[in-house]
Design a protein around this motif. Structure first.
Motif, PDB file in Angstrom:
ATOM      1  N   TRP A 275      -7.943  -4.688  -5.957  1.00  0.00           N
ATOM      2  CA  TRP A 275      -9.010  -5.636  -5.687  1.00  0.00           C
ATOM      3  C   TRP A 275      -8.460  -7.030  -5.390  1.00  0.00           C
ATOM      4  N   LYS A 276      -7.358  -7.390  -6.004  1.00  0.00           N
ATOM      5  CA  LYS A 276      -6.774  -8.707  -5.728  1.00  0.00           C
ATOM      6  C   LYS A 276      -6.463  -8.856  -4.251  1.00  0.00           C
ATOM      7  N   VAL A 277      -5.905  -7.811  -3.651  1.00  0.00           N
ATOM      8  CA  VAL A 277      -5.582  -7.852  -2.224  1.00  0.00           C
ATOM      9  C   VAL A 277      -6.859  -7.912  -1.399  1.00  0.00           C
ATOM     10  N   PHE A 278      -7.846  -7.112  -1.759  1.00  0.00           N
ATOM     11  CA  PHE A 278      -9.094  -7.103  -1.007  1.00  0.00           C
ATOM     12  C   PHE A 278      -9.775  -8.473  -1.054  1.00  0.00           C
ATOM     13  N   ARG A 335      -8.207  -8.039 -20.914  1.00  0.00           N
ATOM     14  CA  ARG A 335      -9.135  -9.166 -20.873  1.00  0.00           C
ATOM     15  C   ARG A 335      -8.652 -10.209 -19.868  1.00  0.00           C
ATOM     16  N   ASN A 336      -7.375 -10.545 -19.923  1.00  0.00           N
ATOM     17  CA  ASN A 336      -6.830 -11.532 -18.992  1.00  0.00           C
ATOM     18  C   ASN A 336      -6.856 -11.028 -17.556  1.00  0.00           C
ATOM     19  N   ALA A 337      -6.599  -9.721 -17.373  1.00  0.00           N
ATOM     20  CA  ALA A 337      -6.636  -9.159 -16.022  1.00  0.00           C
ATOM     21  C   ALA A 337      -8.045  -9.203 -15.446  1.00  0.00           C
ATOM     22  N   ASN A 338      -9.048  -8.939 -16.283  1.00  0.00           N
ATOM     23  CA  ASN A 338     -10.440  -9.047 -15.823  1.00  0.00           C
ATOM     24  C   ASN A 338     -10.761 -10.456 -15.340  1.00  0.00           C
ATOM     25  N   VAL A 339     -10.260 -11.440 -16.089  1.00  0.00           N
ATOM     26  CA  VAL A 339     -10.509 -12.836 -15.725  1.00  0.00           C
ATOM     27  C   VAL A 339      -9.882 -13.158 -14.374  1.00  0.00           C
ATOM     28  N   GLU A 340      -8.645 -12.751 -14.161  1.00  0.00           N
ATOM     29  CA  GLU A 340      -7.970 -13.035 -12.890  1.00  0.00           C
ATOM     30  C   GLU A 340      -8.701 -12.382 -11.724  1.00  0.00           C
ATOM     31  N   ASP A 341      -9.148 -11.141 -11.905  1.00  0.00           N
ATOM     32  CA  ASP A 341      -9.864 -10.453 -10.827  1.00  0.00           C
ATOM     33  C   ASP A 341     -11.190 -11.138 -10.533  1.00  0.00           C
ATOM     34  N   ILE A 343     -11.980 -14.279 -11.034  1.00  0.00           N
ATOM     35  CA  ILE A 343     -11.708 -15.547 -10.360  1.00  0.00           C
ATOM     36  C   ILE A 343     -11.355 -15.305  -8.895  1.00  0.00           C
ATOM     37  N   GLY A 344     -10.621 -14.214  -8.612  1.00  0.00           N
ATOM     38  CA  GLY A 344     -10.330 -13.870  -7.224  1.00  0.00           C
ATOM     39  C   GLY A 344     -11.589 -13.582  -6.433  1.00  0.00           C
ATOM     40  N   LEU A 345     -12.554 -12.900  -7.070  1.00  0.00           N
ATOM     41  CA  LEU A 345     -13.841 -12.636  -6.416  1.00  0.00           C
ATOM     42  C   LEU A 345     -14.577 -13.947  -6.140  1.00  0.00           C
ATOM     43  N   CYS A 346     -14.586 -14.840  -7.117  1.00  0.00           N
ATOM     44  CA  CYS A 346     -15.250 -16.143  -6.928  1.00  0.00           C
ATOM     45  C   CYS A 346     -14.605 -16.918  -5.783  1.00  0.00           C
ATOM     46  N   ARG A 347     -13.294 -16.915  -5.724  1.00  0.00           N
ATOM     47  CA  ARG A 347     -12.614 -17.665  -4.659  1.00  0.00           C
ATOM     48  C   ARG A 347     -12.879 -17.062  -3.292  1.00  0.00           C
ATOM     49  N   ALA A 348     -13.071 -15.750  -3.231  1.00  0.00           N
ATOM     50  CA  ALA A 348     -13.410 -15.122  -1.956  1.00  0.00           C
ATOM     51  C   ALA A 348     -14.735 -15.667  -1.430  1.00  0.00           C
ATOM     52  N   SER A 349     -15.721 -15.810  -2.308  1.00  0.00           N
ATOM     53  CA  SER A 349     -17.010 -16.366  -1.882  1.00  0.00           C
ATOM     54  C   SER A 349     -16.895 -17.852  -1.579  1.00  0.00           C
ATOM     55  N   LEU A 350     -16.162 -18.587  -2.411  1.00  0.00           N
ATOM     56  CA  LEU A 350     -16.033 -20.029  -2.196  1.00  0.00           C
ATOM     57  C   LEU A 350     -15.329 -20.350  -0.886  1.00  0.00           C
ATOM     58  N   ALA A 351     -14.485 -19.420  -0.406  1.00  0.00           N
ATOM     59  CA  ALA A 351     -13.785 -19.653   0.859  1.00  0.00           C
ATOM     60  C   ALA A 351     -14.753 -19.750   2.030  1.00  0.00           C
ATOM     61  N   PHE A 352     -15.934 -19.161   1.886  1.00  0.00           N
ATOM     62  CA  PHE A 352     -16.921 -19.193   2.967  1.00  0.00           C
ATOM     63  C   PHE A 352     -17.769 -20.465   2.946  1.00  0.00           C
ATOM     64  N   ILE A 353     -17.599 -21.312   1.948  1.00  0.00           N
ATOM     65  CA  ILE A 353     -18.349 -22.571   1.887  1.00  0.00           C
ATOM     66  C   ILE A 353     -17.602 -23.603   2.713  1.00  0.00           C
ATOM     67  N   GLN A 354     -18.289 -24.174   3.664  1.00  0.00           N
ATOM     68  CA  GLN A 354     -17.671 -25.083   4.632  1.00  0.00           C
ATOM     69  C   GLN A 354     -17.135 -26.329   3.961  1.00  0.00           C
ATOM     70  N   THR A 355     -15.831 -26.587   4.102  1.00  0.00           N
ATOM     71  CA  THR A 355     -15.228 -27.805   3.577  1.00  0.00           C
ATOM     72  C   THR A 355     -14.329 -28.394   4.645  1.00  0.00           C
ATOM     73  N   GLU A 356     -13.843 -29.600   4.370  1.00  0.00           N
ATOM     74  CA  GLU A 356     -12.984 -30.267   5.336  1.00  0.00           C
ATOM     75  C   GLU A 356     -11.608 -29.617   5.419  1.00  0.00           C
TER      76      GLU A 356
END
Length: 981
Positions: A275-278, A335-341, A343-356
């Motif tokens: 999932w990290k790669v995806f 538990r820590n691995a769940n957190v990292e995954d 956060i990776g999912l959150c960053r995937a969505s945040l990447a689509f938010i338009q920024t400078e």
């Protein structure tokens, strides 16, 4: 095999012997696998030649080239005859022997299989490059030269994929028979090769490589991965490398996304570290230059949330919530691995938010949908579906795992590891400088970001501790607000009103109304309507997600902010409807009022319920932000530059301070008595504190402006001023402070009062005696109320007369303080001051401060009556002192001809080409000062200060209702009121 000589029987036997050695003694070949695999490659080429092809071109040709039989290099007639003879000779070789070379690799040791794969990759690279005739010994220079010559003539020598196919077969044979650790070492060599081939110029070669990767991935994912390993991440890495390669074609990147989507649909239950790669691939798709790739990436992400959300939240097991000390090593790791995954999912969505930060422009709809994702993640975290990590928090690098807020306890910091990614991402969207307009409706992403932050804080803010909320505000949201305000370069920042009382900013957005409760009937209807849509997810909408969806529907259809009626707007099949915004690109005009209103909502809905903790930790940073937007920011030790707010921002801040006061009045009766008194008594004092600061800046701006005029026009005295001379400006003209004396007065009660008196020598020869503007010093034993003399030119509280230890300030210290207060907010003037430009920088800044003073006094007038019952004697004195400062400064400014000249010069500069308009105005110059001169600005401020003073004193005398703080208001206010009437 690589030469043009005809093969003999001995050559065939040599090849047969070589194949036998490879099968029997392959364990010992090491780097010698190279000639063996080159030999097999040439055998395959000759067999292909026998079928009428020079290469795999019939399979690999692109588009019209598929029917072009002359696209590869044809050998000369003699060469062709030799090749045909050799192809017939090698036909005698049993193909089973060749296959056995590859199938027997399962018997090789880990070291030997690594050598085999390394040499096979090299041969495959030669084939794909089109150099199809190298000899086994690596001689074949003539063939390579020939291929190079044809390439120089833009002719393809013909790519081949025989060894690439065999590489896939070898991977297939060895995948299940070798330990995962040994296989991972071998795969790293193969993965780099697949990644390079995936970006090949020939799209058919790339497609074959990606399809081979897909087939291998499916087989690899069939075997579940143990929680302590991350082989899936290693195996799927080539897909990410291909997506990141700038040379990869668009259709190839699209193929990668579709392969990934296919794997998710069919193998999601077995995916763990993959999932990290995806998630990384989806994040890369958000920054792709192709809109089609952007859309496909978000569609895959949306389907993940709709169909696999709970699975994504518990990829490494879902242990019950318990103390971290009770967890075993495997549970902690999971538990820590769940957190990292997550956060990776959150960053995937945040990447689509338009920024400078992004180099491409995303469709607005994708960014708005990604914002909805973040609200969904907040609901997941609030429901504790994903639990915080057990260790590893850090506050220095946001790219490393465990990034959290500083200044928190260890437990609080660990809890915020999951949340900081969301708050930082939304704050980046809030301060984005990229245009996000639809027609005349602007700043959609910026407004959407603050609406999501608002929904998260109002729906889930109760779950954060006061320290956590303070960290969110101070380290994420408030810095973003300030950056956004300073980054606004729209025409709005240059607009100034003709009078403080007549605003030119009717186009400013309004703060959002407080959202309805979660069980509101209108919201429930909206949720049902959203669930009935064809594209609706099977899961129910969370609290914050529902509020965001309703807010976006209201914004899209031009609603009035009443989210209880969002279902009515959603049921209409209409496009975006809203009144046109004259400045859609202005963050200040479209987003700032909503953002500051969100802070008010946080204070009223959360901080007021936290008692003294909320008042001491949450209110100060928000009040500071209002103060900065009203007063400005001075340059500080933290390398920040001085910054001046525009009039639009000043009006937004003052209006929000008033709105907060009104909201506070509604809640005060529900608080404890101590909190009610603390909050209620602070309102008037906060108004007065900001007003006093503004007046100090106005004074410094006025003095600086007049100094610049003197410099521009070359006005000097007969006797040059020395370094010790102090130049002052009075209502009777410019002069020099020549003396200071203490005058002692006997009070009615027998005590003595000491007043500092200035002796000023005016430029026209007269001598003026007046009380020192900043100092009404008194003996320590004199009651504070008797120290205030409203007949003085300028009155200050005792805080301005003594240092921190209560020691009376010297005359030099007093003069230094008077010159320094507010000076840090004065813009630096150019060294070249001319008659045409001496006023340019300071007049706009002075106008804005006049507007700020007027707005504060206007709202203070409305707030005096409801809050006067909470005010103590000290707080009333502070308010009266601030008003007196404002009134006296405005009085001198109103009658100052030099200020009037500066303001008129500023007016004329706005009419560069309007000659007729200038002449018309000049013909009626008798009304000029009242319309555009300094008189209107300072007269408005003076009248406001005077009216506030009289009203406040009248309220103190005539108040009838029960008060929260008891003291003799009438005895205090009556003589002062008579003096001012």
């Amino acid at each position: 095999l690589g030469s043009l000589k005809e093969m003999k029987h001995k050559n065939i036997e040599s090849i047969r012997t070589l194949l036998a050695i490879a099968v029997i003694d392959g364990e010992h070949l090491n780097e010698s696998w190279g000639p063996v695999l080159q030999c097999i490659s040439q055998l395959a080429r000759l067999r292909l030649f026998a079928s009428g092809l020079e290469s795999d071109e019939s399979f690999l040709a692109e588009g019209p080239e598929k029917t072009n039989g002359d696209s590869f290099v044809k050998p000369a007639r003699g060469e062709r005859e030799t090749e045909e003879s050799n192809s017939r000779a090698v036909a005698a070789l049993n193909e089973v022997m060749i296959d056995k070379v590859f199938t027997s690799t399962v018997n090789l040791s880990s070291r030997s299989i690594a050598h085999f794969i390394e040499q096979l990759v090299k041969v495959s690279a030669i084939e794909v490059s089109g150099d199809s005739k190298p000899s086994m010994a690596g001689v074949g220079s003539s063939s390579r030269t020939l291929a190079s010559e044809h390439k120089d003539k833009n002719m393809d020598a013909g790519s081949r994929i025989f060894s690439l196919q065999r590489l896939v077969e070898v991977a297939d044979y060895n995948m299940d028979v070798r330990p995962r650790l040994a296989w991972a070492q071998v795969w790293e060599i193969m993965a780099d090769h697949f990644a390079r081939i995936g970006g090949h110029d020939n799209s058919m070669v790339s497609i074959f490589a990606i399809d081979s990767l897909r087939q291998l991935s499916f087989k690899f994912l069939e075997k579940p991965e143990r929680s302590e390993f991350n082989f899936q991440r290693i195996f799927l890495k080539p897909f990410l490398q291909i997506m990141k390669n700038n040379k990869t074609r668009e259709e190839i990147r699209e193929l990668v996304l579709r392969c990934m989507d296919n794997m998710i649909r069919t193998m999601s239950s077995n995916i763990r570290s993959g999932w990290k790669v995806f998630f990384s691939i989806l994040a890369v798709s958000a920054t792709d230059s192709s809109e089609r790739i952007n859309t496909l990436g978000l569609a895959i992400l949306q389907r993940l949330l709709d169909e696999h959300l709970l699975q994504l939240c518990c990829l490494h097991g879902n242990e019950p919530k318990k103390e971290t000390t009770d967890l075993g090593p495997i549970e902690k790791r999971n538990r820590n691995a769940n957190v990292e995954d997550f956060i990776g999912l959150c960053r995937a969505s945040l990447a689509f938010i338009q920024t400078e930060i992004q180099s491409t422009t995303l469709p607005i709809g994708l960014s708005m949908r990604a914002l909805c994702h973040t609200a969904c993640y907040a609901d997941i975290l609030s429901d504790e579906v994903v639990l915080p990590p057990v260790s590893g928090q850090q506050c220095s690098d946001d790219d490393l795992p465990g990034f959290s807020y500083s200044g928190l306890s260890e437990k609080e910091s660990l809890e915020m590891v999951l949340w900081r990614t969301l708050f930082d991402g939304l704050s980046n969207g809030l301060k984005s400088t990229r245009s996000s307009n639809t027609g005349s409706i602007g700043c959609l992403v910026q407004r959407g970001s603050i609406l999501v932050l608002r929904a998260i804080l109002l729906r889930h803010g109760h779950r954060f501790s006061t320290a956590q909320l303070a960290a969110i505000l101070q380290q994420s949201i408030l810095p973003a607000l300030q950056v956004a305000a300073e980054s606004d370069v729209s025409p709005v920042i240059s607009i100034t009103s003709e009078s403080p009382a007549v605003s030119s900013f009717d186009f400013l957005a309004e703060p959002q109304a407080l959202p309805p409760a979660p069980d509101d009937e209108g919201l429930i209807k909206f949720a049902k309507l959203a669930a009935d849509q064809e594209s609706a997810p099977s899961r129910p909408l969370g609290l914050a997600e529902l509020l965001v969806e309703a807010s976006f529907t209201d914004m899209r259809h031009g609603g009035d902010g009443n989210l209880s009626r969002a279902f009515e707007l959603a049921s209409k099949d209409t496009e975006m409807i809203s009144s046109e915004q004259p400045f859609p690109d202005s963050w200040i005009a479209t987003t700032a009022p909503i953002a500051l209103g969100t802070l008010t909502d946080v204070i009223v809905e959360i901080a007021l319920l936290r008692g003294s903790d909320g008042r001491n930790q949450l209110w100060p940073p928000i009040l500071h932000q209002i103060h900065v937007w009203t007063v400005g920011r001075s340059s500080g030790n933290d390398q920040t530059n001085a910054w001046q707010p525009s009039e639009a921002l000043v009006r937004v801040a003052c209006r929000e301070l008033h709105r907060f006061s009104l909201r506070l009045l509604e809640v005060l009766p529900t608080l404890s008595r101590d909190e009610e008194l603390s909050w209620g008594s602070s309102v008037l004092e906060k108004y007065a504190g900001i007003l006093s600061h503004i007046v100090s800046i106005e004074n410094r701006l006025k003095e600086k402006l007049l100094d610049l005029k003197v410099k521009a026009y070359g006005i000097v005295n007969d006797k040059e001023d020395t370094d010790s001379d102090v130049i002052v400006h009075t209502q009777f003209g410019r002069g020099k402070l020549v003396d200071k004396k203490k005058q002692t007065y006997r009070l009615d009660n027998g005590d003595h009062s000491i007043v500092m008196m200035d002796t000023i020598k005016l430029d026209h020869g007269a001598t003026l005696f007046r009380p020192t503007e900043r100092n009404a010093t008194s003996e320590m034993n004199i009651p504070k109320t008797q120290r205030i003399k409203f007949s003085e030119t300028r009155v200050e509280t005792n805080a301005h007369l003594q240092d921190d230890e209560g020691v009376e300030l010297s005359t030099d210290a007093i003069m230094k303080e008077r010159n320094e207060i507010g000076s840090e907010f004065v813009p630096e003037s150019s060294t070249d001051v001319t008659k045409e430009s001496w006023w340019e920088q300071l007049v706009p800044a002075l106008k804005v401060r006049c507007v700020a003073a007027h707005c504060l006094q206007h709202y203070l007038y409305e707030m005096a009556e409801p809050f006067i019952g909470y005010a103590s004697r000290r707080e009333v004195e502070i308010v009266l002192s601030a008003l007196k400062q404002s009134q006296k400064l405005a009085e001198t400014g109103r009658t100052d001809v030099d200020l009037s000249h500066a303001f008129q010069e500023a007016m004329f500069s706005e009419w560069v080409d309007g000659v007729e308009e200038v002449e018309e105005v000049l013909s009626g110059s008798g009304n000029l000062s009242h319309r555009r001169g300094s008189e209107m600005f300072f007269l408005t401020q003076e009248s406001g200060a005077t009216n506030n003073t009289v009203q406040l004193l009248a309220l103190l005398v005539t108040i009838q209702t029960a008060t929260k703080v008891n003291w003799d208001r009438e005895h205090f206010a009556e003589p002062l009121l008579l003096d001012n009437i």
